[in-house]
Enzyme design. Structure first.
Site, PDB file in Angstrom:
ATOM      1  N   ASP A 122      14.463   4.888   4.663  1.00  0.00           N
ATOM      2  CA  ASP A 122      13.597   4.098   3.769  1.00  0.00           C
ATOM      3  C   ASP A 122      14.391   3.611   2.554  1.00  0.00           C
ATOM      4  O   ASP A 122      14.273   2.458   2.134  1.00  0.00           O
ATOM      5  CB  ASP A 122      12.416   4.949   3.278  1.00  0.00           C
TER       6      ASP A 122
ATOM      7  N   ALA B  86      10.142   5.019  -1.492  1.00  0.00           N
ATOM      8  CA  ALA B  86      11.571   4.655  -1.559  1.00  0.00           C
ATOM      9  C   ALA B  86      11.764   3.382  -2.370  1.00  0.00           C
ATOM     10  O   ALA B  86      12.725   3.269  -3.144  1.00  0.00           O
ATOM     11  CB  ALA B  86      12.140   4.473  -0.156  1.00  0.00           C
ATOM     12  N   ALA B  87      10.840   2.425  -2.220  1.00  0.00           N
ATOM     13  CA  ALA B  87      10.961   1.176  -2.988  1.00  0.00           C
ATOM     14  C   ALA B  87      10.818   1.474  -4.483  1.00  0.00           C
ATOM     15  O   ALA B  87      11.578   0.938  -5.306  1.00  0.00           O
ATOM     16  CB  ALA B  87       9.917   0.165  -2.523  1.00  0.00           C
TER      17      ALA B  87
ATOM     18  N   PRO C 287       0.836  -1.200   0.000  1.00  0.00           N
ATOM     19  CA  PRO C 287       0.000   0.000   0.000  1.00  0.00           C
ATOM     20  C   PRO C 287       0.871   1.251   0.000  1.00  0.00           C
ATOM     21  O   PRO C 287       1.853   1.308   0.739  1.00  0.00           O
ATOM     22  CB  PRO C 287      -0.791  -0.089   1.310  1.00  0.00           C
TER      23      PRO C 287
HETATM   24  C1  MEV Z   1       9.435   7.702   7.146  1.00  0.00           C
HETATM   25  O1  MEV Z   1       9.299   6.346   6.735  1.00  0.00           O
HETATM   26  C2  MEV Z   1      10.430   7.806   8.268  1.00  0.00           C
HETATM   27  C3  MEV Z   1      10.610   9.222   8.838  1.00  0.00           C
HETATM   28  O2  MEV Z   1      11.507   9.077   9.944  1.00  0.00           O
HETATM   29  C4  MEV Z   1      11.172  10.180   7.822  1.00  0.00           C
HETATM   30  C5  MEV Z   1      12.632   9.892   7.470  1.00  0.00           C
HETATM   31  O3  MEV Z   1      13.321   9.251   8.219  1.00  0.00           O
HETATM   32  O4  MEV Z   1      13.044  10.373   6.393  1.00  0.00           O
HETATM   33  C6  MEV Z   1       9.310   9.786   9.362  1.00  0.00           C
END
Ligand code: MEV
Length: 292
Positions: free
Chosen positions: A134, A93-94, A84
């Site tokens: 990520d 990121a993926a 999702p």
């Molecule tokens: C997002 O998956 C994680 C956060 O810590 C943002 C980041 O680390 O870039 C909220």
């Protein structure tokens, strides 16, 4: 000729948001992925899950940022996603890493450093100030201890662990949630620094629980991390309802994951009853096996 790439989604077990400020985070790749396929074309187009995107979609800017590093001209990009999106599970990121890998094949420049830079350029379009957690999880997979700006350290689990995941409510944009936390820091810097130190301690305590498979202790640490994230206004009614259901089904602990403000919840404990309870309440949910 088409070039392809793929990359995994992720769950942050502990440490999101604090990781933006240099605190370590524990992150795990999950077996749900993004796939990209790219070829040269006369004009750039993007298909997501078979649907053509409008030219003003931010994915065009992300593709342009990433492909600039390879000096590639117009491209036809096809994307598929098994997780999702916008739910804290690392979909953007993926997609970025999958695309960067496909671009690297097309340009015949397969070095990891450029793939990383291209994937981060993609990620910045959506997240403005990404810590890189990520993108690192999408590139490396496995369970990692990640500190911003450093090489990640793999965490070896004594045994694989099942983490229950559900999507509790509509997603919130990561950039907006990261900015709202930054505003809290500006308003109350001392309290903020204390929270960061507390999260750092939780992460430190969590690593041995992962190594030894002590799910009860891990669950308690997740609950505590969630409380600290809630004090940054990152939880929602839907997230709390999902946590309550998980607790009722025997979870040892649970928390939001990723940017919060909606999106996914993780629970540790017996996965079958937790998933049954979430599904009965109408949540999309699945088990992520980590450390395999
Ligand atoms: C997002 O998956 C994680 C956060 O810590 C943002 C980041 O680390 O870039 C909220």
């Amino acid at each position: 000729m088409k070039s392809t790439g793929s990359a995994r989604g992720k769950i942050i077990l502990l440490g999101e948001h604090a990781v933006v400020y240099g605190v370590p985070a524990l992150v795990a790749g999950i077996d749900r992925e993004a796939r990209a396929s790219v070829q040269r074309a006369s004009s750039t187009s993007i298909l997501l899950a078979g649907q053509p995107l409008e030219a003003n979609d931010a994915l065009f800017e992300a593709l342009s940022q990433a492909s600039d590093l390879y000096g590639l001209g117009p491209l036809e990009l096809e994307l598929e996603l098994d997780l999702p999106s916008g739910s804290g599970l690392g979909a953007s990121a993926a997609l970025g890493v999958a695309t960067a890998r496909a671009l690297a094949h097309l340009a015949d420049r397969l070095d990891e450093a450029t793939i990383w830079r291209a994937a981060m350029a993609w990620e910045r379009v959506f997240h403005k100030n990404p810590s890189g957690v990520d993108t690192t999880a999408a590139m490396r997979g496995g369970v990692l201890r990640y500190v911003r700006g450093e090489d990640p350290t793999p965490v070896r689990l004594g045994q694989s662990l099942e983490i229950s995941v559900c999507v509790a409510g509509p997603p919130a944009p990561t950039a907006a949630m990261v900015e709202s936390v930054a505003r809290l820091r500006d308003r109350r810097p001392e309290a903020f620094t204390k929270n960061l130190a507390a999260i750092a301690q939780l992460v430190e305590n969590a690593e041995p629980t992962l190594r030894s498979g002590d799910e009860r202790s891990l669950g308690r640490l997740m609950d505590l991390n969630h409380m600290l994230l809630s004090s940054w206004m990152l939880s929602t009614e839907e997230i709390e309802a999902a946590r309550e259901i998980a607790r009722g089904a025997g979870a040892f602990g649970s928390k939001l994951t990723g940017s919060g403000g909606g999106g996914a919840v993780l629970a540790v404990g017996p996965s079958a009853p937790i998933l049954d309870a979430w599904r009965a309440a109408g949540y999309v949910s699945f088990v992520a096996k980590i450390g395999t």
